[in-house]
Design a protein around this motif. Structure first.
Motif, PDB file in Angstrom:
ATOM      1  N   ASN A   1       0.286  -1.267  -0.023  1.00 55.89           N
ATOM      2  CA  ASN A   1      -0.293   0.249  -0.269  1.00 55.89           C
ATOM      3  C   ASN A   1       0.905   1.089  -0.175  1.00 55.89           C
ATOM      4  O   ASN A   1       0.185   2.696  -0.322  1.00 55.89           O
ATOM      5  CB  ASN A   1      -1.051  -0.250   1.941  1.00 55.89           C
ATOM      6  CG  ASN A   1      -1.876  -1.353   1.379  1.00 55.89           C
ATOM      7  OD1 ASN A   1      -2.558  -1.876  -0.365  1.00 55.89           O
ATOM      8  ND2 ASN A   1      -2.746  -1.617   2.303  1.00 55.89           N
ATOM      9  N   TYR A   2       2.264   1.313   0.662  1.00 53.21           N
ATOM     10  CA  TYR A   2       2.501   2.019   0.942  1.00 53.21           C
ATOM     11  C   TYR A   2       3.285   2.450  -0.854  1.00 53.21           C
ATOM     12  O   TYR A   2       3.509   4.104  -1.494  1.00 53.21           O
ATOM     13  CB  TYR A   2       4.260   1.966   1.185  1.00 53.21           C
ATOM     14  CG  TYR A   2       3.818   1.929   3.349  1.00 53.21           C
ATOM     15  CD1 TYR A   2       3.250   3.001   3.560  1.00 53.21           C
ATOM     16  CD2 TYR A   2       4.276   0.155   3.393  1.00 53.21           C
ATOM     17  CE1 TYR A   2       3.082   2.696   4.709  1.00 53.21           C
ATOM     18  CE2 TYR A   2       3.894   0.319   4.687  1.00 53.21           C
ATOM     19  CZ  TYR A   2       3.785   1.345   5.475  1.00 53.21           C
ATOM     20  OH  TYR A   2       2.897   1.394   6.490  1.00 53.21           O
ATOM     21  N   GLU A   3       3.653   1.806  -1.612  1.00 52.23           N
ATOM     22  CA  GLU A   3       3.973   1.932  -3.642  1.00 52.23           C
ATOM     23  C   GLU A   3       2.999   2.741  -4.168  1.00 52.23           C
ATOM     24  O   GLU A   3       3.271   3.816  -4.372  1.00 52.23           O
ATOM     25  CB  GLU A   3       4.537   0.367  -4.135  1.00 52.23           C
ATOM     26  CG  GLU A   3       5.757  -0.012  -3.079  1.00 52.23           C
ATOM     27  CD  GLU A   3       6.065  -1.735  -4.187  1.00 52.23           C
ATOM     28  OE1 GLU A   3       7.051  -1.990  -4.372  1.00 52.23           O
ATOM     29  OE2 GLU A   3       4.744  -1.579  -4.147  1.00 52.23           O
ATOM     30  N   LYS A   4       1.565   2.037  -3.274  1.00 52.73           N
ATOM     31  CA  LYS A   4       0.334   2.586  -4.106  1.00 52.73           C
ATOM     32  C   LYS A   4       0.141   4.415  -3.865  1.00 52.73           C
ATOM     33  O   LYS A   4      -0.346   5.195  -4.460  1.00 52.73           O
ATOM     34  CB  LYS A   4      -0.399   1.781  -3.897  1.00 52.73           C
ATOM     35  CG  LYS A   4      -0.278   0.127  -4.683  1.00 52.73           C
ATOM     36  CD  LYS A   4      -1.750  -0.238  -3.900  1.00 52.73           C
ATOM     37  CE  LYS A   4      -1.308  -1.772  -3.872  1.00 52.73           C
ATOM     38  NZ  LYS A   4      -2.688  -3.352  -4.265  1.00 52.73           N
ATOM     39  N   ARG A   5       0.809   4.037  -2.157  1.00 52.97           N
ATOM     40  CA  ARG A   5       0.061   5.517  -2.423  1.00 52.97           C
ATOM     41  C   ARG A   5       1.122   6.898  -2.255  1.00 52.97           C
ATOM     42  O   ARG A   5       0.922   7.494  -3.287  1.00 52.97           O
ATOM     43  CB  ARG A   5       0.266   5.712  -0.576  1.00 52.97           C
ATOM     44  CG  ARG A   5       0.400   7.292   0.202  1.00 52.97           C
ATOM     45  CD  ARG A   5       0.776   7.295   1.960  1.00 52.97           C
ATOM     46  NE  ARG A   5       2.039   7.003   1.375  1.00 52.97           N
ATOM     47  CZ  ARG A   5       2.272   7.037   2.682  1.00 52.97           C
ATOM     48  NH1 ARG A   5       2.563   6.782   4.021  1.00 52.97           N
ATOM     49  NH2 ARG A   5       4.140   6.448   2.796  1.00 52.97           N
ATOM     50  N   ASP A   6       2.239   6.109  -2.728  1.00 56.78           N
ATOM     51  CA  ASP A   6       3.560   6.972  -2.913  1.00 56.78           C
ATOM     52  C   ASP A   6       3.529   7.767  -4.606  1.00 56.78           C
ATOM     53  O   ASP A   6       3.474   8.425  -5.151  1.00 56.78           O
ATOM     54  CB  ASP A   6       5.169   6.524  -2.815  1.00 56.78           C
ATOM     55  CG  ASP A   6       5.585   6.387  -1.204  1.00 56.78           C
ATOM     56  OD1 ASP A   6       4.581   7.225  -0.970  1.00 56.78           O
ATOM     57  OD2 ASP A   6       6.611   5.646  -0.629  1.00 56.78           O
ATOM     58  N   PHE A   7       2.585   5.944  -4.581  1.00 54.78           N
ATOM     59  CA  PHE A   7       2.649   6.167  -6.719  1.00 54.78           C
ATOM     60  C   PHE A   7       1.477   7.581  -7.074  1.00 54.78           C
ATOM     61  O   PHE A   7       1.763   8.148  -7.638  1.00 54.78           O
ATOM     62  CB  PHE A   7       1.814   4.983  -7.402  1.00 54.78           C
ATOM     63  CG  PHE A   7       1.990   4.944  -8.818  1.00 54.78           C
ATOM     64  CD1 PHE A   7       2.817   4.896  -9.754  1.00 54.78           C
ATOM     65  CD2 PHE A   7       0.991   5.759  -9.141  1.00 54.78           C
ATOM     66  CE1 PHE A   7       2.938   4.982 -11.068  1.00 54.78           C
ATOM     67  CE2 PHE A   7       0.412   5.279 -11.128  1.00 54.78           C
ATOM     68  CZ  PHE A   7       1.363   4.776 -11.403  1.00 54.78           C
TER      69      PHE A   7
END
Length: 119
Positions: free
Chosen positions: A80-86
């Motif tokens: 979810n961190y990758e998606k949020r940062d994206f």
């Protein structure tokens, strides 16, 4: 001052009743202290702001010319961190008038976009 013996049971019962009422009121009766009411209000308002801004984020993703490709790429991300940062880097979670993206809005927006893509 001398308290008559006939009043002592009544006064003791009134004091115990008042204490019991306060314990029940604050534990399960819905009573709040000032600090706990402020914490509750802060939490609820933060949730309301995120709920209000997620549709704006989704709309910004639809306005992005490369939005569909970016969402497809985002569905392959694991955390979810990758998606949020994206979403934050794409600028979809940045509202007008603010200089930076809201991470809570970005997380919620990423969840909505990925679920919409998968269904």
């Amino acid at each position: 001052m001398q308290i008559p013996a006939s009043l002592k049971p009544g006064l003791t019962g009134a004091a115990l009743g008042a204490i019991a009422t306060m314990i029940i009121g604050f534990s399960s009766g819905g009573w709040y202290t000032t600090s706990s009411a402020e914490k509750l209000a802060t939490t609820r308002s933060a949730v309301a702001v995120v709920d209000a801004l997620v549709p704006v984020c989704v709309a910004q993703s639809k306005l992005d010319p490369d939005g569909a490709a970016k969402i497809t790429a985002m569905t392959g991300m694991v955390t979810n961190y990758e998606k949020r940062d994206f979403v934050m880097k794409a600028g979809w979670a940045t509202t007008s008038g603010s200089e930076s993206a809201n991470s809570d809005v970005a997380s919620a927006c990423a969840d909505v976009l990925v679920k919409a893509r998968q269904s």
